[in-house]
Scaffold this active site. Structure first.
Site, PDB file in Angstrom:
ATOM      1  N   ASP A 371       0.870  -1.155   0.000  1.00 53.35           N
ATOM      2  CA  ASP A 371       0.000   0.000   0.000  1.00 53.35           C
ATOM      3  C   ASP A 371       0.913   1.214   0.000  1.00 53.35           C
ATOM      4  OD1 ASP A 371      -2.254   1.580   0.403  1.00 53.35           O
ATOM      5  OD2 ASP A 371      -1.839   1.627   2.549  1.00 53.35           O
ATOM      6  N   LYS A 372       0.388   2.356  -0.371  1.00 57.30           N
ATOM      7  CA  LYS A 372       1.266   3.527  -0.352  1.00 57.30           C
ATOM      8  C   LYS A 372       1.092   4.314   0.937  1.00 57.30           C
ATOM      9  CE  LYS A 372       0.414   7.456  -2.303  1.00 57.30           C
ATOM     10  NZ  LYS A 372       0.796   8.528  -1.413  1.00 57.30           N
ATOM     11  N   GLY A 649      -4.703   3.747  -3.898  1.00 54.21           N
ATOM     12  CA  GLY A 649      -5.950   4.357  -4.326  1.00 54.21           C
ATOM     13  C   GLY A 649      -5.737   5.763  -4.857  1.00 54.21           C
ATOM     14  N   LYS A 724      -7.296  -4.645  -5.024  1.00 53.85           N
ATOM     15  CA  LYS A 724      -5.991  -4.989  -4.451  1.00 53.85           C
ATOM     16  C   LYS A 724      -5.915  -6.491  -4.205  1.00 53.85           C
ATOM     17  CE  LYS A 724      -4.979  -0.702  -1.957  1.00 53.85           C
ATOM     18  NZ  LYS A 724      -4.645  -0.099  -0.671  1.00 53.85           N
TER      19      LYS A 724
END
Lengths: 1032, 352
Positions: A371-372, A649, A724
């Site tokens: 995830d970022k 996202g 994801k």
């Protein structure tokens, strides 16, 4: 509802939850039953039963019973302690029934109960009234989702009027119709029917079991779900059981060994049949009693022999294998928990291995899905820039290119947050000029959110925000003079430039991942009704009034700039509403929110309807700084040949910017292809051209996968949580590679659960990710250590352990096979029964455990320095079917030498005093001593890292072997139990012979030297990187 | 795991900085380098070869002589006689003649050997009662069920010693004769001291009775003799009353079951106190007078008499020196190969 007799008629679950599975009396039977459901344990039970049949019992039942009991005991103790923790958790509180105290377990659905401050909520309860105004009450949900910020729950106005009036509460006869029990902690749909009215119920009115009541003196509630139907319980045990590839391999191998065992059994049984036919029959004069043989039924004799040999050879799959593997994994998990280099000092968070079964898989990871936000970045949001009415504020450089150093002085505002920094003075000037759009901009930020304020002392405001973005925005508004001071369910109080303004809160159109926006409808003191909306730019832009066209273009230019700098952006808009329109809409809202089925969809449609024709105000840009060490970590993991995919996202520009800043995209990668088509066809065409993805249609999956795997870096942006998980699933199923997902937020939960290994970052966004994860720590950079050091070691140790363990047991067991050819295939054991019993659990268990726990082929510094050392794990070369074959070969060879060297030396030899030594007991002692020494030498050679513990265990095991040997062969034991210790004196008479030691030495040398030579040749001819690193 | 510790404070959950928990235990990491492995191989090779040579020399100085008497010479008639079970009670004596070329120096041991007799069958080995043989009165009259069916004789009396092992006890007896110029004389053999000390004194005891005056026969009253025996257990040695019952040494030797179907068991030791046997067995002509009782034709077995001297590492054993020599040579070969490989390819260098 508070009528117990009436409620008893329905089969509601009572509140008696057996979180503790056992009590004192049921523990033994239930636990045993559960344990015997495991295949391995059941197998050993069957063996035990077989051993009780005298015709085939080649071993005394003790040999299986002792290890089996030990294994069961260890497991049972573990289960019992686990359970004991649960018991203590379950008996913390009593709950107070109206006018009478009751135990927790007596609570029934429909009861009305009173909870007091700091009490655990006992069941899923509909909040009726509380001590706080408006029927508010505060709860902490740490037990449920790990989030420690206070959450507010509010009773329906009608029920909160009941207050603490016992008589009224007793008379309360509302009826609740609600959804069936489920495990969604954040959703509840139901309707209360009371006095001919319908009231919508949602999660805001529920207190779930496991929450703790805070800052609320008391509250009353009605039990809706009790016991196993509560959401907490529904959430338990649903996590999918993950197994490592080594685990699966091990199970396959165990099956193979069973097959091998059966083959051996058949060979020996056939041998027995032939032997009985040719030799045994004539020998039967000495063995009169064998009925079947007397009747010349040699086939039946062979059949019995088969089972006898199954019993004897069962030690090829020792029961201690599974226990040892568990112990080793547990140890590795503790090493992860204890690691100071994965401890984050700022937050006092150590790393935690939440599952103990996956450690060695950490050494085999090929794909990381990250995830970022909050994972690569800190998720500490700082309001950085904004664009208001087409004007951009917040550049650190002024129009002459000078860096602005002075921060804006917020001293005019006594309520400002001192930690907040902003460099662009023009924005404050605009505020002071009272520009309406700027004012509206900040008013929106102060109104449209779900933050809870906490004001301990006058002016000392603390915001409790569920998402850091919101916190940052509300804080920005606060510093610019629009202070969000307090909220009630129906009002929000702001201090606009020092004056208190009360807004009436008419509706909250809440945020979710699909809507990607949130709105509030408020009435200001002047009576105007406004809808304020903030959300993702694309979503907002779609819903703007056409008159905003010009503004929209400038704003989106600004947004593009912001995103290019890696900032997170939101667009803000408002809308004036007409009183009548709103009133009609509110009625429909009320109706929609009382429907039980499809309530979500209905509400979403209604929200959609009113959020149109918006007027654009501007956009915000929030900076999310990269975590420490992220680029280095990514570079290092890439060197270890791990592919890192970022799934976020965020917008494409933001994502790309992050990609550059964390070294994933580099300037020398000039072929960054971007795929962002929307229709299937478009994407297909673009996929043929280039890379990076946007689609997960079934037919495109393969193309996507292929192209993505050609890339050095893959960044998927604009993906939903579900997507994801789909991406992870895609790689997992098609690439046969070990995947690891790392994330910090609720949106990563599905991905974390899908991947082979899920890692949760305990960060800003609550604990859901951590709770769903297998490993958790506080910083992304610890991933490097987790994989390259802990994972690598775990894999290496587990492989070495398995290799040695299988080898050891083949060497141990197959001696019986060779002996079969000399003892007429009669299933006579070579060893003393006690030796068979203790070999795996006492004589050889600890050294190999020590190796499995402490061994290090290269130290941690080198693991970091040469990331390619990680490669063997990905290729799965340390333990696979080939390796298993090799260890089988080594085991068979060793057993061959172990048997035939003493055979050759002793079959016709006397002692130095002339008395004979070729008897079976002496032979047993010689072989077992050789065996113990050979496997001890072998573990010595297999151990690369000799700690004090290894020394103690290896030498200690040898010492224990001799101590037990002499004890078992002592006069004392024999005189007490003559039939159980028939080996009296054998050890003394054997081990004092020089020839015995000559044989043991020869056997050891012959068994060990070839392996040593092969190993030396291998390191010399085909050195692996590990060998090279070790050599330095 | 991961539970907050009792000590509060900002770093309450920080793991301890112990070498154990941080996996920094001091350790010794042996390396397989040419400098250690090659000398080790050469060393082992030399040790093995030298040991082998030494053992070989030692073995050369020991003597062993085997005489198969299954149906050699006059034993042929006994062999035929024993084919028929009906003749079991008739005695049969025969003589086998042999010649010793070189003097057997030192202690000489007299063994009987059996070929193809499976003392190592599971059912056979289990068929004994150590509780009975240690002299427990309870087991004497009530033997363990492991002895089935050799547990009661046809009169219903419990058998002592029970079980198949005792039942099949070897019952040939031998007299060794030395034929010198001075005439034939019996070679004196010690028939005691042929068992392990522990067996004779711990593992096998006669039943203990309070009345010490009872004879062994009275002690064993109420028990039957094993089916195939010609004498009861208390009467095994007619010449030495203390060598009877469960502590009869021939019985003890027999009860130590052989691991393999071909075995030899000690029968007697040369008594070197008497001339001309003070130095051992002199060279010359010998004969063995055999009381031929034990039938072997049922299982195609063979019987032999073995005369042997021993060295410091036991009886004559050609396998061990040869095995050491072979192993030593193989290790030497391996060492040479390893050296060659190491020489050719050299130490690897770290290059990435």
């Amino acid at each position: 509802a508070n009528d117990r007799d009436y409620n008893e008629k329905f089969p509601y679950a009572d509140n008696h939850i057996r979180t503790c599975k056992y009590n004192v009396f049921t523990f033994l039977p239930i636990n045993l039953f559960e344990q015997f459901q495991r295949a391995a344990n059941a197998y050993f039970l069957v063996l035990l039963i077989l051993q009780l049949i005298p015709e085939i019992s080649s071993l005394s039942w003790v040999t299986t019973t002792v290890p089996l009991v030990m294994v069961l005991l260890i497991t049972a103790v573990k289960d019992a302690t686990d359970d004991y923790v649960n018991i203590s958790l379950n008996s913390i509180t009593f709950y107070s029934f109206v006018l009478q105290n009751e135990k927790w377990m007596n609570v029934r659905v429909g009861d009305i109960i009173k909870l007091e401050n700091n009490h655990f909520v006992t069941a899923d309860i509909l909040l009726l009234s509380s001590s706080e105004p408006y029927g508010l009450c505060y709860i902490e949900t740490a037990e449920l989702d790990g989030e420690t910020n206070l959450k507010v729950r509010q009773a329906l106005t009608v029920t909160s009027d009941l207050g603490a009036d016992i008589t009224k509460l007793v008379d309360f006869n509302g009826e609740v119709i609600c959804e069936p029990p489920n495990n969604k902690l954040d959703k509840f749909t139901g309707t209360l029917y009371w006095r001919d009215n319908k009231y919508p119920l949602d999660n805001e009115k529920m207190l779930l079991r496991g929450c703790v009541l805070r800052n609320t003196e008391w509250c009353f509630g009605m039990v809706v779900f009790a016991g196993l139907q509560t959401k907490l319980m529904q959430n338990c045990g649903r996590t999918k059981f993950k197994r490592t590839s080594i685990d699966k391999l091990m199970n396959t191998l165990v099956l193979w060994i069973f097959g091998f065992l059966v083959c051996m059994g058949v060979i020996l049984a056939i041998g027995n049949t032939i032997w009985e036919q040719k030799v045994g029959r004539s020998f039967s004069v000495y063995l009169l009693w064998d009925e079947p043989i007397r009747n010349n039924n040699v086939v039946f004799s062979g059949f019995l022999t088969f089972w006898s040999y199954i019993i004897i050879l069962n030690t090829m799959v020792p029961i201690s294998l599974y226990v040892s593997v568990e112990v080793i994994r547990l140890g590795h998990s503790y090493f992860i928990n204890w690691d100071r280099k994965m401890y984050y000092i700022q937050k006092d968070t150590p790393a935690e291995a939440r599952t103990t079964t996956l450690n060695e898989e950490l050494g085999q990871v090929e794909f990381i899905f990250s995830d970022k936000t909050g994972t690569l970045t800190q998720n500490i949001m700082v309001f950085n820039k904004c664009s208001i009415n087409g004007k951009s504020y917040g550049d650190v450089y002024d129009e002459f290119g000078h860096k602005r150093t002075a921060c804006v002085d917020f001293s005019f505002n006594p309520l400002s947050d001192r930690k907040f920094k902003f460099h662009d003075h023009s924005l404050l000037e605009a505020i002071k000029m009272e520009e309406p759009s700027v004012q509206d901009f900040f008013r929106l930020l102060a109104l449209c959110h779900t933050v809870m304020p906490e004001e301990k002392n006058e002016g000392d405001l603390v915001y409790q925000a569920q998402s850091p973005d919101e916190g940052a925005l509300v804080t920005a508004a606060r510093n610019f003079g629009f202070v969000f001071r307090s909220r009630t369910p129906e009002t929000v109080t702001l201090y606009e430039m020092g004056t208190a303004v009360n807004y009436q809160l008419l509706a909250i159109l809440d945020f979710n991942n699909v809507r990607k926006r949130m709105s509030v409808i408020v009435r200001n003191p002047a009576g105007h009704i406004k809808l304020y909306c903030k959300g993702a730019d694309t979503i907002i832009f779609d819903r703007l009034d056409p008159s905003n066209h010009v503004l929209m273009n400038t704003t989106s230019e600004h947004l593009y700039e912001f995103a290019g700098e890696g900032l997170r952006t939101l667009a803000l808009a408002y809308k004036d509403l007409d009183e009548n329109v709103l009133e009609e809409w509110m009625k429909r809202l009320l109706y929609a929110s009382t429907v039980i089925e499809n309530r979500e969809e209905g509400l979403a449609d209604l929200y959609e309807e009113i959020e149109t024709g918006l007027m654009l105000l501007g956009a915000t840009a929030v900076e999310d700084k990269l975590q420490e060490g992220v680029p280095e970590t990514i570079a290092c993991l890439t060197l270890a040949n791990i592919k890192i995919w970022v799934l976020t996202g965020d917008k494409l520009e933001t994502a790309m910017n992050i990609g550059y800043s964390c070294n994933m995209l580099r300037d020398d990668m000039n072929e960054v292809f971007i795929i962002s088509g929307h229709s299937v066809l478009e994407v297909q065409q673009q996929l043929r051209l280039g890379l990076m993805a946007h689609a997960l249609e079934p037919e495109l999956e393969q193309v996507l996968l292929e192209t993505a795997c050609l890339c050095k870096t893959v960044i998927c942006c604009r993906v939903t949580p579900m997507q994801k998980a789909q991406v992870v699933e895609l790689v997992k199923t098609n690439k046969m590679a070990v995947t690891l997902a790392i994330g910090d937020g609720a949106n990563d939960v599905s991905m974390i659960k899908t991947a082979h290994i899920g890692v949760g970052i305990s960060g800003q966004e609550g604990m859901q990710a951590v709770l769903a994860s297998d490993y958790s720590f506080a910083q992304f950079r610890y991933l490097q250590r987790l994989l390259l050091v802990h994972g690598r070691w775990s894999y290496f140790r587990m492989c070495n352990f398995l290799f040695y363990f299988f080898y050891k047991n083949f060497a141990f067991t197959l001696v019986h096979f060779w002996f079969g050819f000399f003892c007429g295939f009669s299933a006579q054991t070579v060893y003393d029964q006690w030796f068979i019993t203790l070999f795996n659990i006492v004589y050889t268990s600890l050294p190999v455990l020590a190796m499995g726990l402490f061994d290090q082929d290269v130290n941690e510094a080198n693991s970091h320095r040469y990331p390619s050392l990680y490669r063997p794990g990905q290729l799965n070369v340390l333990f696979n079917k080939r390796q298993f074959f090799l260890c089988t070969l080594q085991g068979v060879g060793t057993s061959f030498l172990l048997f035939f060297i003493p055979y050759g030396a002793f079959c016709l030899v006397a002692r130095d005093d002339g008395s004979h030594i070729s008897d079976q007991q002496a032979f047993a002692v010689i072989i077992s001593t050789s065996l113990v020494i050979v496997v001890s030498v072998q573990i010595g050679l297999d151990t690369y890292y000799w700690t004090a513990v290894n020394h103690v265990f290896v030498w200690g095991s040898l010492a224990v072997y001799f101590a037990i040997l002499f004890a078992m062969h002592s006069d004392g034991l024999f005189s007490i139990f003559p039939s159980h210790f028939p080996f009296i004196g054998t050890a003394r008479n054997c081990l004092t012979q020089k020839s015995v030691w000559l044989v043991i030495m020869l056997t050891t040398v012959a068994c060990v030297m070839p392996g040593l030579a092969v190993r030396f040749l291998k390191t010399d001819l085909y050195p692996t990187l590990t060998d090279k690193v070790k050599g330095t | 795991m991961g539970k907050a510790k009792a000590n509060a404070g900002p770093l309450a959950r920080r793991p301890d900085n112990s070498a154990f928990k941080q996996q920094r235990l001091p350790a010794w990491s042996p390396m397989l380098t040419a400098q250690t492995v090659l000398p080790f191989f050469y060393g082992m090779a030399i040790v093995c070869v030298l040991l082998g040579v030494w053992l070989l020399v030692t073995v050369q100085n020991t003597h062993e002589l085997k005489v198969d008497y299954t149906h050699t010479g006059s034993c042929d008639k006994c062999f035929e006689k024993r084919k028929d079970r009906a003749n079991a009670n008739q005695s049969c004596n025969c003589t086998v003649v042999f010649n010793i070329e070189n003097t057997f120096k030192g202690d000489v041991f007299f063994y009987y050997g059996l070929i193809n007799f499976h003392q190592n069958l599971r059912q056979y080995m289990d068929s004994r009662d150590d509780g009975q043989m240690i002299g427990r009165n309870k087991n004497l009259k009530n033997p363990s069920s492991y002895c089935e069916p050799f547990i009661k004789d046809k009169n219903g009396l419990p058998i002592a010693p029970c079980g198949a092992v005792a039942n099949s006890m070897f019952n040939d007896s031998f007299t060794l004769l030395y034929h010198s110029a001075a005439g034939s004389r019996v070679v004196p053999l010690f028939r005691k001291g042929i068992t392990w000390y522990t067996d004779k004194n711990v593992k096998f005891r006669n039943p203990q009775v309070e009345n010490k005056t009872l004879t062994l026969a009275q002690v064993f009253e109420g028990t039957g003799q094993p089916l195939y025996w010609q004498k009861p257990v208390y009467d095994l040695d007619p010449w030495d009353r203390n060598n009877n019952g469960f502590i009869n040494e021939d019985l003890i030797v027999w009860m130590r079951e052989a691991a393999f179907p071909n075995f030899k068991k000690l029968y007697g030791v040369l008594n070197r106190a008497i001339e001309p046997f003070t130095d051992g067995l002199p060279a010359g002509n010998y004969s063995v007078l055999i009381s031929y009782n034990f039938p072997v034709e049922y299982f195609q077995g063979r019987k032999e008499v073995v005369l042997s001297t021993v060295s410091w590492f036991g009886g004559q054993n050609n396998f061990l020196p040869v095995a050491y020599l072979v192993t030593g040579c193989l290790i030497l070969l391996l060492a040479v190969i390893l050296t060659a490989v190491w020489w050719k390819f050299g130490e690897f260098s770290v290059d990435f």
